[in-house]
Design an enzyme around this catalytic site. Structure first.
Site, PDB file in Angstrom:
ATOM      1  N   LYS A  11       0.822  -1.219   0.000  1.00 46.78           N
ATOM      2  CA  LYS A  11       0.000   0.000   0.000  1.00 46.78           C
ATOM      3  C   LYS A  11       0.857   1.271   0.000  1.00 46.78           C
ATOM      4  CE  LYS A  11      -4.021  -2.090   2.312  1.00 46.78           C
ATOM      5  NZ  LYS A  11      -4.975  -1.945   3.439  1.00 46.78           N
ATOM      6  N   TYR A  51     -12.951  -2.969  -2.772  1.00 47.86           N
ATOM      7  CA  TYR A  51     -13.410  -2.759  -1.393  1.00 47.86           C
ATOM      8  C   TYR A  51     -14.938  -2.700  -1.330  1.00 47.86           C
ATOM      9  CZ  TYR A  51      -8.623  -1.998   0.326  1.00 47.86           C
ATOM     10  OH  TYR A  51      -7.310  -2.162   0.701  1.00 47.86           O
ATOM     11  N   ASN A 114      -2.068   0.176   6.893  1.00 52.40           N
ATOM     12  CA  ASN A 114      -1.542  -1.087   7.432  1.00 52.40           C
ATOM     13  C   ASN A 114      -0.665  -1.829   6.424  1.00 52.40           C
ATOM     14  OD1 ASN A 114      -3.584  -1.892   5.782  1.00 52.40           O
ATOM     15  ND2 ASN A 114      -4.920  -2.659   7.388  1.00 52.40           N
ATOM     16  N   HIS A 117      -2.140  -5.266   1.584  1.00 52.68           N
ATOM     17  CA  HIS A 117      -3.407  -5.980   1.404  1.00 52.68           C
ATOM     18  C   HIS A 117      -3.096  -7.424   1.060  1.00 52.68           C
ATOM     19  CE1 HIS A 117      -7.307  -7.279  -0.148  1.00 52.68           C
ATOM     20  NE2 HIS A 117      -6.625  -7.832  -1.136  1.00 52.68           N
ATOM     21  N   GLU A 128      -9.583 -11.536  -7.115  1.00 48.44           N
ATOM     22  CA  GLU A 128      -8.670 -10.392  -6.984  1.00 48.44           C
ATOM     23  C   GLU A 128      -7.457 -10.504  -7.906  1.00 48.44           C
ATOM     24  OE1 GLU A 128      -7.800  -9.859  -2.812  1.00 48.44           O
ATOM     25  OE2 GLU A 128      -9.872  -9.287  -2.361  1.00 48.44           O
TER      26      GLU A 128
HETATM   27  N1  UDP Z   1      -9.941  -0.114   6.878  1.00 47.36           N
HETATM   28  C1  UDP Z   1      -9.998   1.145   7.458  1.00 47.36           C
HETATM   29  N2  UDP Z   1     -10.752   1.306   8.606  1.00 47.36           N
HETATM   30  C2  UDP Z   1     -11.398   0.268   9.189  1.00 47.36           C
HETATM   31  C3  UDP Z   1     -11.338  -1.011   8.601  1.00 47.36           C
HETATM   32  C4  UDP Z   1     -10.592  -1.168   7.437  1.00 47.36           C
HETATM   33  O1  UDP Z   1      -9.419   2.104   6.954  1.00 47.36           O
HETATM   34  O2  UDP Z   1     -12.058   0.466  10.244  1.00 47.36           O
HETATM   35  C5  UDP Z   1      -9.142  -0.286   5.635  1.00 47.36           C
HETATM   36  C6  UDP Z   1      -7.783  -0.934   5.930  1.00 47.36           C
HETATM   37  O3  UDP Z   1      -6.808  -0.358   5.073  1.00 47.36           O
HETATM   38  C7  UDP Z   1      -8.065  -2.383   5.566  1.00 47.36           C
HETATM   39  C8  UDP Z   1      -8.999  -2.218   4.358  1.00 47.36           C
HETATM   40  O4  UDP Z   1      -9.832  -1.124   4.739  1.00 47.36           O
HETATM   41  O5  UDP Z   1      -6.867  -3.085   5.276  1.00 47.36           O
HETATM   42  C9  UDP Z   1      -9.844  -3.418   4.030  1.00 47.36           C
HETATM   43  O6  UDP Z   1     -10.578  -3.809   5.137  1.00 47.36           O
HETATM   44  P1  UDP Z   1     -10.751  -5.348   5.508  1.00 47.36           P
HETATM   45  O7  UDP Z   1     -11.768  -5.438   6.595  1.00 47.36           O
HETATM   46  O8  UDP Z   1     -10.977  -6.139   4.264  1.00 47.36           O
HETATM   47  O9  UDP Z   1      -9.326  -5.691   6.173  1.00 47.36           O
HETATM   48  P2  UDP Z   1      -8.082  -6.539   5.620  1.00 47.36           P
HETATM   49  O10 UDP Z   1      -8.628  -7.694   4.824  1.00 47.36           O
HETATM   50  O11 UDP Z   1      -7.228  -5.615   4.793  1.00 47.36           O
HETATM   51  O12 UDP Z   1      -7.366  -6.989   6.860  1.00 47.36           O
HETATM   52 MG    MG Z   2      -9.985  -7.700   3.292  1.00 47.25          MG
END
Ligand code: UDP
Ligand code: MG
Length: 160
Positions: A11, A51, A114, A117, A128
């Site tokens: 990212k 997303y 974070n 992805h 994906e």
């Molecule tokens: N995200 C965020 N705020 C939140 C939850 C998620 O900004 O409260 C962002 C974060 O970058 C995350 C991405 O949205 O990695 C996708 O969310 P997901 O729940 O799919 O988490 P991941 O699979 O990336 O762990």
């Molecule tokens: Mg996810």
């Protein structure tokens, strides 16, 4: 035991912080095979699709801006049961609580920024990978270290 492919995005926060090499290195050292890799800019359309499960959340516009704030590195990784293996290496979403030793646990503090992805299921990985890679942008090749990474029956499960 199944050969699988999964998608990783390095990212924008990782690009800005000079973590590209460290992150790719974690996957390489695990014994996973990189079968596709490119730098690319994301647009709103692909982010809405990618997303979709969180596009109605209040944080989505900010997340979108963040994901478009610089290019990302898209990586397609192959390995035995690798969707799950890659998620374990990635760590949980809220990075400041992610397990030490995971990429998010070692390199990030934020729930949004974070650093990486990773596809969260076999079904999503199958959607994906083609979202980010055309069929001629991923590669089939032999990796000589495989005989040291996997046992014989695991190599057979992967199709030799
Ligand atoms: N995200 C965020 N705020 C939140 C939850 C998620 O900004 O409260 C962002 C974060 O970058 C995350 C991405 O949205 O990695 C996708 O969310 P997901 O729940 O799919 O988490 P991941 O699979 O990336 O762990
Ligand atoms: Mg996810």
């Amino acid at each position: 035991m199944h050969p699988e492919r999964t998608l990783i995005l390095v990212k924008p926060d990782a690009i800005q912080r000079g973590l590209i090499g460290d992150i790719i290195s974690r996957f390489e050292k695990k014994g996973l095979k990189i079968v596709g890799m490119k730098m690319m800019s994301l647009d709103e359309a692909v982010l809405r699709e990618h997303y979709a499960h969180i596009s109605d959340k209040p944080f989505f516009p900010g997340l979108s801006q963040f994901m478009m704030s610089s290019p990302v590195i898209a990586i397609c990784i192959e390995g035995l049961d690798c969707v799950d293996a890659v998620r374990r290496i990635t760590g949980i979403t809220k990075a400041r609580e992610a397990e030490a030793g995971s990429i998010r646990g070692d390199f990030a503090m934020s729930v949004s920024c974070n650093v990486v992805h990773a596809s969260d299921s076999i079904e999503n990985a199958a959607k994906e990978v083609p979202r980010f890679f055309k069929s001629d942008e991923t590669y089939k090749y032999q990796k000589s270290e495989y005989e040291h990474v996997y046992a014989e029956e695991e190599l057979e499960a992967m199709g030799g």
